[in-house]
Structure formats: structure tokens, C-alpha cells
Design a protein around this motif. Sequence first.
Motif, PDB file in Angstrom:
ATOM      1  N   PHE A 105       0.790  -1.221   0.000  1.00 49.63           N
ATOM      2  CA  PHE A 105       0.000   0.000   0.000  1.00 49.63           C
ATOM      3  C   PHE A 105       0.830   1.283   0.000  1.00 49.63           C
ATOM      4  O   PHE A 105       0.281   2.372   0.054  1.00 49.63           O
ATOM      5  N   TYR A 143      -2.456   3.696  -8.133  1.00 43.44           N
ATOM      6  CA  TYR A 143      -2.109   2.297  -8.408  1.00 43.44           C
ATOM      7  C   TYR A 143      -1.629   2.151  -9.845  1.00 43.44           C
ATOM      8  O   TYR A 143      -0.595   1.528 -10.111  1.00 43.44           O
ATOM      9  N   HIS A 159      -8.583  -2.915  -1.120  1.00 41.83           N
ATOM     10  CA  HIS A 159      -7.546  -2.122  -0.465  1.00 41.83           C
ATOM     11  C   HIS A 159      -8.160  -1.037   0.413  1.00 41.83           C
ATOM     12  O   HIS A 159      -7.658  -0.747   1.502  1.00 41.83           O
TER      13      HIS A 159
END
Length: 214
Positions: A105, A143, A159
Motif C-alpha cells: 500500500f 495504483y 484495499h
Amino acid sequence: MEYNTKRTHLHMPEYGRIIQQLVERCKELETKEQRNEMAVAIVDFMGQRNPQLRDEENYKHKLWDHLFIMANYDLDVDSPYPFPTMEELKEKPKRMEYPKLQGDFKFYGKSILQLIDKAIELEDGDEKDALIQVIANNMKKSYNVYNKEHVQDEVIFRHLKDLSENRLDLTGLDSLEKSKIYYATNRNGKSNGKNQNQNNQNKRRNFQYNKNRK
């Protein structure tokens, strides 16, 4: 000839030999009043010789600390700030905590965590739903830029749930493209993406229609 090896040690070489000599002279003055006056003059001179320090926070405090260091922690003057001790300066800084975003992340950035915390604080309603969708859209962009590949929306949803500790959930949304704000106009008032393509298609159809009528 006087060699550097016979001179007083430069405790802070960046200030040079002249300021070091002024500090040594200040220490030798007989009265505290004289030392105070000269110490203030030295600090002002240090600031003039190093103007870049003025951009730093509490630069005056730092200059007085440097004066005391150059005096080898032995200077009897009245300072507007408490002088540091040798032990304090030699003390190792505390270990900094690592940011929460690690591993898979880390590319989302700290701002995403701040937005998630803000969304969690909001009461249920249109404002909260809109903010959650904004967060998801920005996560998708981050991302794609970081991984250089297209990501499925369900990955972003998962996520988001993980980062919010299951307090924000978009699993009921089929895709981000179907959200009410995904194709909203941008800050300059220009249409983006899908809306722009649709406008271009409409213009071509109208042009072809008018041409056939002639």
C-alpha cells in the motif's frame, strides 16, 4: 609564522577562523556586561555571514547555540535562550516511527490515509459517499501510475476496506465508472474522459446530418 596546528581548535569550521577568534576574545573580557555586548555583536555577525540560516525556524536560537558550542560550552553571558549542554548535543535522536503505509500500500501516499480518516469521521450521507468515491478514484490513479498496469475496481475496493479497517466499503458499487462523480467536470470546468468523447460523437452526427440535408 603561525600554523593551524598551534591555533585554537575550530569547533564549528563552517563559521571560519575569524568568528572563532572573536568568541575566544569574548571569553577573555573581564566584565559580564562587556561579554554580553560582544556576544550579541558576534551573533549578529554570524547571521550576516550565513544569511541562509534566516530561512530556518528559530534561527536566532540556533545562532546562540552555535556561539556556545564555539566557546566550548564555557561562556558566561546572558543568553535569551537556554544554552545546550554537551550531553544534550551528543544524545542520539529518538527513533522515528515508520509510516503506516508499507508493503503493498505504500504507493497510495499519506494523503490517502488522511482522506480515509476524514471520511470515517463524517456521518452517513451524500457527502461521505462522494468523499469515499473520490478516495477510490485517487487510489486507482495512484495504483495505475505506480504499477504501470490497469487495476480492477474490486482490487481498489479491497484495499480501501483494508486501509479503513473495514469501515469504508464500496463493494456495493459495480465499478468506479458508474459512480456519480467519476466523470464530473474538472476544476477548469472542462469535461473529461467519457463526457468529452460523447460530445465529440454528437458533433460528428450533427455535422453529418446537416450535410445530408443539403
